[in-house]
Design a protein around this motif. Structure first.
Motif, PDB file in Angstrom:
ATOM      1  N   ILE A   3     -19.085  50.361  16.302  1.00  0.00           N
ATOM      2  CA  ILE A   3     -19.394  51.435  17.247  1.00  0.00           C
ATOM      3  C   ILE A   3     -18.649  51.193  18.541  1.00  0.00           C
ATOM      4  CG2 ILE A   3     -21.202  52.576  18.593  1.00  0.00           C
ATOM      5  CD1 ILE A   3     -23.171  51.648  16.415  1.00  0.00           C
ATOM      6  N   SER A   4     -18.070  52.245  19.072  1.00  0.00           N
ATOM      7  CA  SER A   4     -17.423  52.199  20.384  1.00  0.00           C
ATOM      8  C   SER A   4     -18.175  53.125  21.332  1.00  0.00           C
ATOM      9  CB  SER A   4     -15.959  52.672  20.253  1.00  0.00           C
ATOM     10  OG  SER A   4     -15.330  52.644  21.509  1.00  0.00           O
ATOM     11  N   VAL A  16     -19.082  56.453  19.247  1.00  0.00           N
ATOM     12  CA  VAL A  16     -18.359  56.788  18.025  1.00  0.00           C
ATOM     13  C   VAL A  16     -18.557  55.643  17.039  1.00  0.00           C
ATOM     14  CG1 VAL A  16     -16.105  57.225  16.980  1.00  0.00           C
ATOM     15  CG2 VAL A  16     -16.613  58.124  19.260  1.00  0.00           C
ATOM     16  N   ALA A  17     -19.023  55.960  15.852  1.00  0.00           N
ATOM     17  CA  ALA A  17     -19.151  54.975  14.786  1.00  0.00           C
ATOM     18  C   ALA A  17     -18.048  55.210  13.771  1.00  0.00           C
ATOM     19  CB  ALA A  17     -20.507  55.089  14.097  1.00  0.00           C
ATOM     20  N   ALA A  18     -17.455  54.126  13.312  1.00  0.00           N
ATOM     21  CA  ALA A  18     -16.457  54.183  12.252  1.00  0.00           C
ATOM     22  C   ALA A  18     -16.930  53.296  11.109  1.00  0.00           C
ATOM     23  CB  ALA A  18     -15.099  53.713  12.752  1.00  0.00           C
ATOM     24  N   PHE A  37     -16.594  58.820  10.017  1.00  0.00           N
ATOM     25  CA  PHE A  37     -16.831  58.786  11.460  1.00  0.00           C
ATOM     26  C   PHE A  37     -18.039  59.640  11.820  1.00  0.00           C
ATOM     27  CE2 PHE A  37     -12.326  58.070  10.840  1.00  0.00           C
ATOM     28  CZ  PHE A  37     -12.086  56.977  11.650  1.00  0.00           C
ATOM     29  N   THR A  39     -20.241  60.855  15.728  1.00  0.00           N
ATOM     30  CA  THR A  39     -20.347  60.745  17.188  1.00  0.00           C
ATOM     31  C   THR A  39     -21.721  61.217  17.650  1.00  0.00           C
ATOM     32  OG1 THR A  39     -19.509  62.986  17.602  1.00  0.00           O
ATOM     33  CG2 THR A  39     -17.881  61.216  17.488  1.00  0.00           C
ATOM     34  N   ALA A 110     -12.791  53.222  15.579  1.00  0.00           N
ATOM     35  CA  ALA A 110     -13.798  53.819  16.458  1.00  0.00           C
ATOM     36  C   ALA A 110     -13.260  53.981  17.873  1.00  0.00           C
ATOM     37  CB  ALA A 110     -15.075  52.972  16.460  1.00  0.00           C
ATOM     38  N   ARG A 114     -12.639  57.540  19.789  1.00  0.00           N
ATOM     39  CA  ARG A 114     -13.307  57.769  21.081  1.00  0.00           C
ATOM     40  C   ARG A 114     -12.291  58.134  22.157  1.00  0.00           C
ATOM     41  NH1 ARG A 114     -15.114  55.236  25.605  1.00  0.00           N
ATOM     42  NH2 ARG A 114     -17.102  56.002  26.358  1.00  0.00           N
TER      43      ARG A 114
END
Length: 118
Positions: A3-4, A16-18, A37, A39, A110, A114
């Motif tokens: 996660i970013s 944002v999760a990848a 992805f 968000t 991520a 973002r």
């Protein structure tokens, strides 16, 4: 997965999760099968994080055959068995170099997504 964007910027959040579906061995990624992805613009809580990651994993082209893997800090140091209740087939924290490399790939993905959304 990674996660970013857990920090507030200009009074807002954009997490944002990848999720990276990869075939790995103990020391490296052998192939990347797909990425998913998700968000969210709410603040980082355990519940929001679990939902965000579940959405990113659900966005993968095919469901993963193995566990969802992350760094311990993504879920606020919660025990893996507590976090695992939200994921199928299973969940675990990084144990091998190959898993760490996959999480690193998710981190870059991520962060890049973002950056594109800001």
């Amino acid at each position: 997965m990674d996660i970013s964007g857990r920090h507030e910027e200009n009074g807002e959040y954009l997490m944002v999760a990848a999720a990276v579906h990869a075939r790995i061995d103990s020391t490296r990624i052998r192939s990347v099968e797909g990425m998913g992805f998700a968000t969210v613009r709410e603040g980082p809580t355990l519940e929001a994080t679990l939902a965000l990651v579940a959405e990113a994993v659900g966005d993968l082209p095919e469901p993963p055959e193995g566990p969802v893997v992350s760094e311990r800090g993504e879920f606020y140091e919660e025990p893996a068995d507590v976090v695992g209740l939200s994921f199928q087939p299973e969940f675990k924290y990084v144990e091998s170099i190959g898993e760490r490399e996959t999480v690193q790939a998710a981190h870059h993905a991520a962060y890049a997504v973002r950056d594109l959304l800001l």
